[in-house]
Write a protein that holds these residues in place. Sequence first.
Motif: not given
Length: 90
Positions: A79-87, A39-49, A4-6
């Motif tokens: 690593a840069d803290g731009l994203l937070e890891p998944d649960d 980034w936009r895809s992550i913001a929409r909640g899409e998973d990596v696959d 998720t986005l930080s």
Amino acid sequence: MPPTLSDRIVWQDVEGELVLFDLRDEKYHGLNPIASEIWRSIARGEDVDAIVDTLAACHDAPRATVAADVRAFVTQALADGLLEPDDQSR
């Protein structure tokens, strides 16, 4: 769950590319067009696959190459803290 986005990151679209500002360290990060799509895809909640599948299809690129690039972006953004890891990785 996808990363998720930080909540420390503010982002703005600038002519199709994104500029991110980290409120914590007051640094800017510029994303190229493909990274902006990720980034936009992550913001929409899409998973990596799902992101990999979409980018590979849209850009007529080999899935393995796209997967490596998307995972590299996510790894660096974490690593840069731009994203937070998944649960699952906490």
